[in-house]
Structures are given as structure tokens and as C-alpha cells.
Design a protein around this motif. Structure first.
Motif, short mmCIF file in Angstrom:
data_model
loop_
_atom_site.label_atom_id
_atom_site.label_comp_id
_atom_site.label_asym_id
_atom_site.label_seq_id
_atom_site.Cartn_x
_atom_site.Cartn_y
_atom_site.Cartn_z
N LEU A 1 0.82 -1.21 0.00
CA LEU A 1 0.00 0.00 0.00
C LEU A 1 0.86 1.26 0.00
O LEU A 1 0.56 2.24 -0.69
CB LEU A 1 -0.94 0.00 1.21
N VAL A 2 1.94 1.22 0.76
CA VAL A 2 2.82 2.40 0.83
C VAL A 2 3.45 2.69 -0.54
O VAL A 2 3.48 3.83 -0.99
CB VAL A 2 3.90 2.22 1.91
N GLN A 3 3.91 1.63 -1.20
CA GLN A 3 4.52 1.85 -2.52
C GLN A 3 3.52 2.46 -3.50
O GLN A 3 3.85 3.38 -4.24
CB GLN A 3 5.04 0.53 -3.09
N LEU A 4 2.30 1.95 -3.49
CA LEU A 4 1.29 2.50 -4.41
C LEU A 4 0.89 3.91 -4.01
O LEU A 4 0.82 4.82 -4.84
CB LEU A 4 0.05 1.59 -4.45
N LEU A 5 0.68 4.08 -2.71
CA LEU A 5 0.20 5.39 -2.25
C LEU A 5 1.20 6.52 -2.48
O LEU A 5 0.83 7.62 -2.85
CB LEU A 5 -0.16 5.33 -0.77
N VAL A 6 2.47 6.20 -2.26
CA VAL A 6 3.47 7.26 -2.45
C VAL A 6 3.40 7.79 -3.88
O VAL A 6 3.47 9.00 -4.13
CB VAL A 6 4.88 6.76 -2.08
N ASN A 7 3.23 6.88 -4.82
CA ASN A 7 3.13 7.32 -6.22
C ASN A 7 1.81 8.04 -6.49
O ASN A 7 1.78 9.02 -7.23
CB ASN A 7 3.28 6.12 -7.16
N LEU A 8 0.75 7.58 -5.88
CA LEU A 8 -0.54 8.26 -6.06
C LEU A 8 -0.50 9.66 -5.45
O LEU A 8 -1.03 10.61 -6.01
CB LEU A 8 -1.67 7.44 -5.43
N TRP A 9 0.14 9.78 -4.30
CA TRP A 9 0.26 11.11 -3.68
C TRP A 9 1.02 12.07 -4.58
O TRP A 9 0.69 13.24 -4.70
CB TRP A 9 0.97 11.02 -2.34
N ARG A 10 2.07 11.53 -5.19
CA ARG A 10 2.87 12.40 -6.08
C ARG A 10 2.03 12.87 -7.25
O ARG A 10 2.07 14.05 -7.64
CB ARG A 10 4.10 11.66 -6.59
N ILE A 11 1.25 11.97 -7.81
CA ILE A 11 0.39 12.35 -8.95
C ILE A 11 -0.68 13.33 -8.47
O ILE A 11 -0.98 14.33 -9.12
CB ILE A 11 -0.24 11.09 -9.60
N GLN A 12 -1.21 13.07 -7.30
CA GLN A 12 -2.23 13.96 -6.73
C GLN A 12 -1.66 15.37 -6.53
O GLN A 12 -2.30 16.37 -6.89
CB GLN A 12 -2.70 13.39 -5.40
N ASN A 13 -0.47 15.43 -5.98
CA ASN A 13 0.15 16.75 -5.77
C ASN A 13 0.38 17.48 -7.08
O ASN A 13 0.20 18.69 -7.18
CB ASN A 13 1.49 16.60 -5.04
N TRP A 14 0.78 16.72 -8.09
CA TRP A 14 0.96 17.31 -9.41
C TRP A 14 -0.38 17.86 -9.92
O TRP A 14 -0.46 19.00 -10.38
CB TRP A 14 1.52 16.25 -10.37
N ALA A 15 -1.42 17.05 -9.79
CA ALA A 15 -2.74 17.44 -10.32
C ALA A 15 -3.32 18.64 -9.57
O ALA A 15 -4.09 19.43 -10.12
CB ALA A 15 -3.70 16.26 -10.27
N LYS A 16 -2.95 18.76 -8.31
CA LYS A 16 -3.43 19.89 -7.51
C LYS A 16 -2.95 21.22 -8.04
O LYS A 16 -3.56 22.25 -7.83
CB LYS A 16 -2.90 19.74 -6.07
N LYS A 17 -1.77 21.19 -8.67
CA LYS A 17 -1.14 22.45 -9.07
C LYS A 17 -1.16 22.71 -10.57
O LYS A 17 -1.14 23.85 -11.00
CB LYS A 17 0.31 22.47 -8.59
#
Ligand SMILES: Nc1ncnc2c1ncn2[C@@H]1O[C@H](COP(=O)(O)OP(=O)(O)OP(=O)(O)O)[C@@H](O)[C@H]1O
Ligand SMILES: O=P(O)(O)O[C@@H]1[C@H](O)[C@H](O)[C@@H](OP(=O)(O)O)[C@H](OP(=O)(O)O)[C@H]1O
Length: 428
Positions: free
Chosen positions: A229-245
Motif C-alpha cells: 500500500l505504501v509503494q502504491l500510495l506514495v506514487n498516487l500522492w505524487r500524482i495527486q500533488n501534481w494534479a493539484k497544481k
């Protein structure tokens, strides 16, 4: 939509808008003198001719009108059957290299490497294809889920028929969650068998049943792996942060691929004693002595922090626990910016559920550190990731605004995975 508006959105303008990408000048996998491409070419497994990509879980298939994805010389080929879509996707990848936009440059790390276009023989025809990095390369038992992001999956050039057709599919999950699942495959860790779930299955999912689908995909119906879960989430968070901006592009009908190796998951669960038939169990850790809860909570609570049971070591499969009580868990050194003062409310145990931004950020930071440790100190390869694919309907943003259609979807996806992580914390 007026004609002038549609005209402004011709694919070639994506380049003009975002940068000066030249879609035909891209290095080829086979002929380039670009170093990265050369390395990829050296690495390749030699398929003598293009073969079906057996790990394809969604998208167009060989049905008489369209062609499915292929594998050739260690790369993935995406045949261009709709010229406009193919050009648009090729332009999009080229623009990531050529653009001055920071957010487009950043995007490059979330997408497969693009090697340009190639004309290859498929049956008795020569077909132009996009040549892409194979994201599943090297995985022994690749589990792959295609998640199409966005409530709206039609682009600005779609006619009424297309809009209707798109809006009628995957209705409930698109409406309630802002994404849908057109397909996935999973190797079950109980028997090593491959199971595939196609688009008809995905179209029937709703916001409740999709949770079960995720669990099946993650083998979470058998045991949760925090490491996965951590491996997947870390990448999802990065994409989310990108999409936020980001305000440069609009992504319609684009997907996120969740990928992991079930073989490694099984090893990970065995080592942690989560699968019955396996090796001797490690010492049982009491709930209060476990790291299986948000790290930030553990480190902010003095007493708790000395009782995590965390040895300070991480191996390929996650944190190593001992019976001893380390006086200063290593995670404290890893996250010097986190202080009691900054996040006094972290003792609240349901921060995951209430999604308090600040708490979550701290928790995320900790997991990012943990993931970094996995890679940098143990020199191990990670075995799960999340990548963005399918840019056949990527358009330049007309005004400098956020792509909420994309952002909403990824945010809901992240919330679901954070929920799994907190469930995992409680169970282990
Ligand atoms: N770079 C890649 N590496 C490995 N597998 C890939 C890669 N790109 C795509 N795939 C596989 O191919 C499938 C289809 O990819 P993609 O979405 O690009 O095709 P498509 O035909 O445009 O899809 P759609 O019909 O949704 O528009 C994915 O679900 C995935 O299984
Ligand atoms: O999930 P499904 O049911 O397979 O639906 C398909 C999916 O939306 C594809 O993205 C789309 O291709 P495009 O990206 O080319 O629009 C395709 O359109 P098509 O039928 O016109 O190929 C749809 O049929």
C-alpha cells in the motif's frame, strides 16, 4: 461547442501551446543516439516480431477495426489505429521533453518512457505504433489495474453520440468517485492463479463494490500488506500533488495503472508471518508496540515512540521489528521537520478518516521517507508502482485553471487507498 473553439483544439496545437515539441523528431528505440534509448535498446528481450501484450488489461483489442497492444523488443507498442488520437498522444509525449512548463516536466516521472514512433509489421500490414516502456517488465506475476480518471471521459472534439456513449458507461463509479475500472488482472497469492476482470465487470461496479474489487486486486482479501500500500500510495500522492497544481493540460479518458508483483507480495507477507503455511512467525508485537499505525502518531507520542518495536532497519519487504525497545526510532531522524509543536493534534487516531490535511501531510511524509529508505539504503528494487498512461485525449488547458475532472478522481482514489492503509494498521 462552436466551430472556432473546436478548431482551436487541433492536436498540432498541443505542441504550439505547451512547447515546441516536434512529434517526428523523436529518437527511435532502435536508431537513436540518445543515451536513455540506447540503454533501453540494449536491455530488451528479443521478440523477433510483435506479439500480443498478454498483460493488457483494458483498452482497444484486436477486433477487426482496432488493434490491441503489442510487445516487441522489450518495449510496448501501441498501434495507431485512429490517426488523430495517435498524433495527439505522440505530441503529448514529445511535449513533455520540449516544454518549458515545470508541471509538464514534472509529469515525465509519472509516465512510461516514450521512444517515438515505429512502423512495424503486424500480420500482413505495416502499422505505425507508439513505442513505450513496458511498465510490467521484470515482474514475475504482474498484477495490473487500469483506472480511468474523470467523470467526463470525452474530449472537447467529441460529438453528441460519443458524449452519450461515454456518459452511459461505468455510470455509478464515475458519478460517485470520478473514476472507473475498465479492467484488471491479479495473481492470487493463495494458489498463484491468474484472474482477469474485464470492462463488463467494471461497468457494473458501484462505490461499494469497487472497494471489494480493489481488495481482490490487492490480494487484500487474503492479507493486507502495508509495504504494498505504501509503494502504491506514495506514487498516487505524487500524482495527486501534481494534479493539484498543474494548469497546463486537460486529461480526458486517461488512466492510472496500478502495478505490482504478486510474487514479491507473497514473500513480503510470508516474512512478516501473515501467511499461514510459511516460515516461523516473528515475535508477536502487541498493538501498542506495533508500527502498524500512522508513523507520525507513533513518533509524536513520547511513550509510544520508544515502544514501536521498530528495529530502525528496513529491508526489501518493509520495516524490521524486534522485541527490544529502541530508545530513538530511526524514523525520527528521517523526519526532522516533524515536531510536536507543528502537529499537536496527531494523537487523534482517526485522522485518516477525517482527512485533516495537515495530519495527512505528516503521515505521508513519513511514508515517503520510509519508501526512500527502502530504495536508497537497501539498494532494492521496488515491486509496486502507479503510473499515468493513455494520453490520446490530452488537450492544452484553455485557461490557466486546475483540471478538476482529473483532480477529483485521483483524490477519491487516494482516499480509498488511505482507508486501506488505516485498515491495515488496525489488523496487523
Ligand atoms: N507502457 C505500458 N506498459 C505496460 N502495459 C501497458 C502500457 N501502456 C498500456 N498498457 C496496457 O495496455 C492497456 C491499454 O492501454 P491504453 O489505455 O493506452 O490503450 P487504449 O486503447 O488507448 O485504451 P482506451 O480504449 O481506454 O482508450 C492498459 O490497460 C495496460 O494493460
Ligand atoms: O471502456 P469501453 O467500453 O471499451 O469504451 C471505450 C473507451 O471509452 C475508449 O477510451 C474509447 O476509445 P477512444 O479513446 O478512441 O475514444 C472507445 O471508443 P470507440 O468505441 O470509439 O473506440 C470506447 O468504446
Amino acid at each position: 461547442m462552436g466551430k472556432s473553439e473546436i478548431d482551436r483544439l487541433q492536436p498540432s496545437q498541443l505542441s504550439a501551446h505547451i512547447g515546441d515539441g516536434n512529434m517526428d523528431n523523436q529518437p527511435s528505440l532502435y536508431t537513436s543516439n540518445n543515451n536513455e534509448s540506447k540503454k533501453a535498446a540494449e536491455d530488451v528481450d528479443e521478440e523477433a516480431e510483435p506479439v500480443e501484450l498478454e498483460n493488457q488489461v483494458a483498452g482497444h483489442t484486436n477486433d477487426g477495426h482496432n488493434l490491441g497492444m503489442l510487445k516487441y523488443k522489450g518495449a510496448v507498442l501501441k498501434p495507431i489505429t485512429k490517426v488523430v488520437n495517435g498524433e495527439r498522444e505522440s505530441c503529448f509525449y514529445n511535449d513533455l521533453d520540449a516544454s518549458y512548463s515545470a508541471s509538464l516536466k514534472q509529469l515525465k516521472q509519472f509516465v512510461p518512457q516514450y521512444f517515438g514512433k515505429e512502423v512495424v509489421p503486424i500480420g500482413d500490414k505495416l502499422v505505425e505504433c507508439l513505442v513505450l516502456e513496458d511498465l510490467t517488465k521484470g515482474l514475475k506475476e504482474p498484477c495490473i489495474m487500469d483506472i480511468k480518471i474523470g467523470r467526463r471521459t470525452w474530449d472537447p472534439r467529441a460529438n453528441l453520440d460519443k458524449i452519450k456513449k461515454e456518459d452511459e458507461k461505468y455510470k455509478e463509479t464515475k458519478r460517485d468517485l470520478g473514476f472507473c475500472v475498465p479492467g484488471f488482472q491479479v495473481y492470487k497469492i493463495t494458489n498463484g492463479k491468474l484472474k482477469k476482470y474485464g470492462k463488463e465487470y467494471g461497468k457494473k461496479l458501484n462505490k461499494e463494490s469497487i472497494i471489494e474489487a480493489f481488495k481482490v486486486f490487492l490480494n487484500g482479501d487474503i492479507a493486507w500488506s502495508r509495504c504494498l500500500l505504501v509503494q502504491l500510495l506514495v506514487n498516487l500522492w505524487r500524482i495527486q500533488n501534481w494534479a493539484k497544481k498543474q494548469t497546463a493540460v486537460r486529461l480526458y479518458s486517461s488512466s492510472i495503472l496500478l502495478i505490482y508483483d504478486a510474487r514479491r507480495l507473497k514473500q513480503n507477507l510470508e516474512i512478516n508471518g501473515c501467511l499461514r503455511q510459511t516460515k516461523p512467525k516473528p515475535p508477536v508485537l502487541k498493538r501498542s508496540a506495533s508500527l502498524y499505525r500512522p508513523l507520525s502518531i507513533a513518533i509524536l507520542h513520547d511513550k509510544e515512540s520508544v515502544r514501536t518495536g521498530f528495529s530502525g532497519q528496513l529491508n526489501a519487504d518493509g520495516p524490521i521489528f524486534t522485541n527490544s525497545k529502541p530508545s530513538s526510532p530511526r524514523i525520527i531522524n528521517c523526519a526532522p521537520s516533524i515536531t510536536r509543536k507543528e502537529v499537536p493534534t496527531l494523537k487523534r487516531m482517526h485522522s485518516f478518516h477525517n482527512n485533516y490535511d495537515k495530519d495527512l501531510q505528516t503521515i505521508r511524509d513519513n511514508y515517503v521517507y520510509m519508501l526512500d529508505d527502502l530504495v536508497s539504503e537497501q539498494k532494492t528494487e521496488l515491486w509496486a508502482t502507479a503510473k499515468m498512461i493513455d494520453f490520446a485525449h490530452a488537450y492544452p488547458a484553455e485557461s490557466n485553471t486546475i483540471d478538476y475532472n482529473y483532480l477529483d478522481g485521483i483524490e477519491n482514489l487516494v482516499k480509498i487507498f488511505e482507508g486501506f492503509l488505516s485498515e491495515c494498521d488496525n489488523r496487523n
